[in-house]
Design a protein around this motif. Structure first.
Motif, PDB file in Angstrom:
ATOM      1  N   MET A   1      -7.052  41.481 -93.571  1.00 19.55           N
ATOM      2  CA  MET A   1      -6.560  42.750 -94.115  1.00 19.55           C
ATOM      3  C   MET A   1      -7.205  43.914 -93.370  1.00 19.55           C
ATOM      4  O   MET A   1      -8.416  43.905 -93.123  1.00 19.55           O
ATOM      5  N   THR A   2      -6.399  44.904 -92.997  1.00 22.19           N
ATOM      6  CA  THR A   2      -6.913  46.071 -92.290  1.00 22.19           C
ATOM      7  C   THR A   2      -7.742  46.944 -93.215  1.00 22.19           C
ATOM      8  O   THR A   2      -7.334  47.248 -94.333  1.00 22.19           O
ATOM      9  N   ALA A   3      -8.907  47.352 -92.744  1.00 23.29           N
ATOM     10  CA  ALA A   3      -9.782  48.204 -93.548  1.00 23.29           C
ATOM     11  C   ALA A   3      -9.188  49.595 -93.659  1.00 23.29           C
ATOM     12  O   ALA A   3      -8.565  50.100 -92.722  1.00 23.29           O
ATOM     13  N   PRO A   4      -9.362  50.264 -94.796  1.00 20.27           N
ATOM     14  CA  PRO A   4      -8.870  51.630 -94.939  1.00 20.27           C
ATOM     15  C   PRO A   4      -9.643  52.568 -94.016  1.00 20.27           C
ATOM     16  O   PRO A   4     -10.783  52.272 -93.636  1.00 20.27           O
ATOM     17  N   PRO A   5      -9.059  53.710 -93.640  1.00 25.57           N
ATOM     18  CA  PRO A   5      -9.776  54.655 -92.776  1.00 25.57           C
ATOM     19  C   PRO A   5     -11.100  55.119 -93.369  1.00 25.57           C
ATOM     20  O   PRO A   5     -12.065  55.343 -92.636  1.00 25.57           O
ATOM     21  N   VAL A   6     -11.160  55.279 -94.701  1.00 24.69           N
ATOM     22  CA  VAL A   6     -12.378  55.733 -95.371  1.00 24.69           C
ATOM     23  C   VAL A   6     -12.581  54.899 -96.630  1.00 24.69           C
ATOM     24  O   VAL A   6     -11.643  54.701 -97.407  1.00 24.69           O
ATOM     25  N   ARG A   7     -13.802  54.426 -96.814  1.00 19.36           N
ATOM     26  CA  ARG A   7     -14.150  53.738 -98.066  1.00 19.36           C
ATOM     27  C   ARG A   7     -15.594  54.094 -98.423  1.00 19.36           C
ATOM     28  O   ARG A   7     -16.498  53.910 -97.604  1.00 19.36           O
ATOM     29  N   LEU A   8     -15.781  54.593 -99.618  1.00 17.39           N
ATOM     30  CA  LEU A   8     -17.120  54.803-100.166  1.00 17.39           C
ATOM     31  C   LEU A   8     -17.357  53.750-101.230  1.00 17.39           C
ATOM     32  O   LEU A   8     -16.501  53.538-102.103  1.00 17.39           O
ATOM     33  N   GLU A   9     -18.510  53.108-101.143  1.00 19.25           N
ATOM     34  CA  GLU A   9     -18.848  52.022-102.050  1.00 19.25           C
ATOM     35  C   GLU A   9     -20.142  52.361-102.789  1.00 19.25           C
ATOM     36  O   GLU A   9     -21.236  52.271-102.212  1.00 19.25           O
ATOM     37  N   ALA A  10     -20.015  52.779-104.052  1.00 18.39           N
ATOM     38  CA  ALA A  10     -21.169  53.088-104.903  1.00 18.39           C
ATOM     39  C   ALA A  10     -22.175  53.993-104.199  1.00 18.39           C
ATOM     40  O   ALA A  10     -23.392  53.802-104.300  1.00 18.39           O
ATOM     41  N   LEU A  11     -21.657  54.991-103.489  1.00 19.02           N
ATOM     42  CA  LEU A  11     -22.523  55.886-102.717  1.00 19.02           C
ATOM     43  C   LEU A  11     -23.368  56.758-103.647  1.00 19.02           C
ATOM     44  O   LEU A  11     -22.851  57.447-104.524  1.00 19.02           O
ATOM     45  N   THR A  12     -24.662  56.720-103.418  1.00 24.22           N
ATOM     46  CA  THR A  12     -25.597  57.569-104.152  1.00 24.22           C
ATOM     47  C   THR A  12     -26.508  58.257-103.140  1.00 24.22           C
ATOM     48  O   THR A  12     -26.995  57.628-102.196  1.00 24.22           O
ATOM     49  N   LYS A  13     -26.712  59.562-103.322  1.00 21.49           N
ATOM     50  CA  LYS A  13     -27.648  60.304-102.484  1.00 21.49           C
ATOM     51  C   LYS A  13     -28.495  61.201-103.366  1.00 21.49           C
ATOM     52  O   LYS A  13     -27.981  62.040-104.106  1.00 21.49           O
ATOM     53  N   ARG A  14     -29.806  60.998-103.272  1.00 22.80           N
ATOM     54  CA  ARG A  14     -30.762  61.803-104.020  1.00 22.80           C
ATOM     55  C   ARG A  14     -31.650  62.565-103.049  1.00 22.80           C
ATOM     56  O   ARG A  14     -32.047  62.038-102.012  1.00 22.80           O
ATOM     57  N   TYR A  15     -31.946  63.802-103.416  1.00 22.15           N
ATOM     58  CA  TYR A  15     -32.943  64.594-102.696  1.00 22.15           C
ATOM     59  C   TYR A  15     -34.076  64.855-103.677  1.00 22.15           C
ATOM     60  O   TYR A  15     -34.001  65.768-104.499  1.00 22.15           O
ATOM     61  N   GLY A  16     -35.088  64.012-103.625  1.00 20.59           N
ATOM     62  CA  GLY A  16     -36.144  64.094-104.629  1.00 20.59           C
ATOM     63  C   GLY A  16     -35.583  63.752-105.998  1.00 20.59           C
ATOM     64  O   GLY A  16     -34.987  62.691-106.196  1.00 20.59           O
ATOM     65  N   SER A  17     -35.735  64.674-106.944  1.00 23.44           N
ATOM     66  CA  SER A  17     -35.220  64.449-108.294  1.00 23.44           C
ATOM     67  C   SER A  17     -33.779  64.925-108.450  1.00 23.44           C
ATOM     68  O   SER A  17     -33.173  64.750-109.513  1.00 23.44           O
ATOM     69  N   THR A  18     -33.219  65.523-107.393  1.00 23.95           N
ATOM     70  CA  THR A  18     -31.848  66.047-107.449  1.00 23.95           C
ATOM     71  C   THR A  18     -30.855  64.992-106.998  1.00 23.95           C
ATOM     72  O   THR A  18     -30.996  64.418-105.906  1.00 23.95           O
ATOM     73  N   VAL A  19     -29.850  64.733-107.831  1.00 18.34           N
ATOM     74  CA  VAL A  19     -28.804  63.770-107.496  1.00 18.34           C
ATOM     75  C   VAL A  19     -27.609  64.539-106.928  1.00 18.34           C
ATOM     76  O   VAL A  19     -26.977  65.328-107.633  1.00 18.34           O
ATOM     77  N   ALA A  20     -27.307  64.334-105.646  1.00 12.83           N
ATOM     78  CA  ALA A  20     -26.167  65.007-105.016  1.00 12.83           C
ATOM     79  C   ALA A  20     -24.861  64.294-105.356  1.00 12.83           C
ATOM     80  O   ALA A  20     -23.881  64.931-105.747  1.00 12.83           O
ATOM     81  N   VAL A  21     -24.839  62.977-105.205  1.00 19.46           N
ATOM     82  CA  VAL A  21     -23.703  62.152-105.626  1.00 19.46           C
ATOM     83  C   VAL A  21     -24.259  60.860-106.201  1.00 19.46           C
ATOM     84  O   VAL A  21     -25.327  60.395-105.797  1.00 19.46           O
ATOM     85  N   GLU A  22     -23.512  60.267-107.129  1.00 22.02           N
ATOM     86  CA  GLU A  22     -24.009  59.081-107.815  1.00 22.02           C
ATOM     87  C   GLU A  22     -22.903  58.056-108.009  1.00 22.02           C
ATOM     88  O   GLU A  22     -21.845  58.364-108.586  1.00 22.02           O
ATOM     89  N   GLU A  23     -23.124  56.852-107.482  1.00 18.91           N
ATOM     90  CA  GLU A  23     -22.212  55.722-107.665  1.00 18.91           C
ATOM     91  C   GLU A  23     -20.767  56.110-107.330  1.00 18.91           C
ATOM     92  O   GLU A  23     -19.829  55.775-108.067  1.00 18.91           O
ATOM     93  N   LEU A  24     -20.587  56.775-106.213  1.00 22.07           N
ATOM     94  CA  LEU A  24     -19.270  57.298-105.842  1.00 22.07           C
ATOM     95  C   LEU A  24     -18.503  56.255-105.043  1.00 22.07           C
ATOM     96  O   LEU A  24     -18.948  55.815-103.977  1.00 22.07           O
ATOM     97  N   SER A  25     -17.343  55.848-105.553  1.00 19.02           N
ATOM     98  CA  SER A  25     -16.518  54.841-104.885  1.00 19.02           C
ATOM     99  C   SER A  25     -15.066  55.297-104.848  1.00 19.02           C
ATOM    100  O   SER A  25     -14.494  55.656-105.886  1.00 19.02           O
ATOM    101  N   PHE A  26     -14.469  55.307-103.658  1.00 20.49           N
ATOM    102  CA  PHE A  26     -13.040  55.565-103.513  1.00 20.49           C
ATOM    103  C   PHE A  26     -12.607  55.179-102.105  1.00 20.49           C
ATOM    104  O   PHE A  26     -13.441  54.996-101.213  1.00 20.49           O
ATOM    105  N   GLU A  27     -11.297  55.058-101.911  1.00 20.54           N
ATOM    106  CA  GLU A  27     -10.721  54.790-100.601  1.00 20.54           C
ATOM    107  C   GLU A  27      -9.720  55.878-100.256  1.00 20.54           C
ATOM    108  O   GLU A  27      -9.143  56.511-101.145  1.00 20.54           O
ATOM    109  N   VAL A  28      -9.511  56.077 -98.962  1.00 21.87           N
ATOM    110  CA  VAL A  28      -8.509  57.008 -98.458  1.00 21.87           C
ATOM    111  C   VAL A  28      -7.438  56.194 -97.744  1.00 21.87           C
ATOM    112  O   VAL A  28      -7.749  55.401 -96.845  1.00 21.87           O
ATOM    113  N   ALA A  29      -6.189  56.369 -98.146  1.00 18.79           N
ATOM    114  CA  ALA A  29      -5.085  55.592 -97.583  1.00 18.79           C
ATOM    115  C   ALA A  29      -4.676  56.117 -96.219  1.00 18.79           C
ATOM    116  O   ALA A  29      -4.700  57.332 -95.958  1.00 18.79           O
ATOM    117  N   ALA A  30      -4.283  55.221 -95.346  1.00 21.86           N
ATOM    118  CA  ALA A  30      -3.890  55.581 -93.985  1.00 21.86           C
ATOM    119  C   ALA A  30      -2.612  56.408 -93.977  1.00 21.86           C
ATOM    120  O   ALA A  30      -1.704  56.185 -94.775  1.00 21.86           O
TER     121      ALA A  30
END
Length: 241
Positions: A1-30
């Motif tokens: 199966m062809t991979a989608p152009p964009v896929r985020l899988e449970a993306l989390t980014k913290r800067y110290g105690s600040t949560v920028a994004v948390e458990e972010l998951s989605f795909e972008v269709a071609a």
């Protein structure tokens, strides 16, 4: 199966105690235009920077064509317009694009084509420092279009454009998508996005919706702005209630 152009899988980014994004998951269709929507500080730019390998996720993954951006064999597959990518001092419009074309091993004709596409061919010799904000935005778009990429990632592309420029942008993006390109753009201009995108991803650090615009608005029965705030505010009530 062809991979989608964009896929985020449970993306989390913290800067110290600040949560920028948390458990972010989605795909972008071609071959579609997807709007990444959120208020200021919602994590839109962080998500795009993680996708492009400019910040390291705290956890989770952000993939381009099934790979981390750093592992992508040909960077010309992705065109980027992202705030914070500066120009060389004293460079001209054409000189800026020639620098990128050289780095990407593109022919000189690609510069002329990109300048014409964004309407800057008449100011090719002008110094970038002398450009208006709207013209700078067009130059950033020309850089993104330069290699005729499969995936185009745009961070707030309508910033600095007047109403005619925004209408022009919508037409250009539609033409690109019509030729098979996939476009992921971030924005907080909900009314404009509603006229431009096929799909919508709404975030406020966490994911609130990912899917077709027509599903979210019931085929246009509801305005995107109304549905956006309903989703965001209902989540806030859940968290604080």
């Amino acid at each position: 199966m062809t991979a989608p152009p964009v896929r985020l899988e449970a993306l989390t980014k913290r800067y110290g105690s600040t949560v920028a994004v948390e458990e972010l998951s989605f795909e972008v269709a071609a071959g579609r235009i997807t709007g990444l929507l959120g208020r200021n500080g919602a994590g839109k730019t962080t998500s795009l920077r993680a996708l492009l390998g400019l910040v390291a996720p705290t956890s989770g993954r952000a993939l381009v064509f099934g790979q981390r951006y750093s592992e992508l064999g040909d960077p010309r597959r992705v065109g980027v317009s992202l705030d914070g990518i500066g120009t060389l001092p004293g460079v001209t419009v054409a000189g800026e694009l020639r620098t990128w074309a050289t780095a990407l091993h593109l022919p000189p004709a690609s510069v002329d084509r990109a300048l014409a596409e964004v309407g800057l061919d008449d100011v090719a010799g002008r110094r970038v420092a002398k450009l208006s904000q709207g013209m700078r935005q067009r130059l950033s778009l020309a850089t993104a279009f330069l290699a005729d990429p499969e995936l185009i990632v745009l961070d707030e592309p309508a910033t600095g454009l007047d109403p005619s420029g925004i209408r022009w942008l919508r037409t250009v993006l539609r033409e690109r998508a019509g030729r098979g390109a996939t476009i992921l753009l971030s924005s907080h201009l909900l009314a404009e996005v509603e006229e431009t995108v096929d799909d919508v991803v709404i975030i406020d650090r966490r994911l609130h919706y990912a899917g077709p615009l027509t599903d979210l608005t019931a085929g246009g029965t509801y305005r995107l702005e109304d549905r956006f705030f309903t989703l965001i505010e209902s989540q806030e009530e859940t968290v604080h209630g």
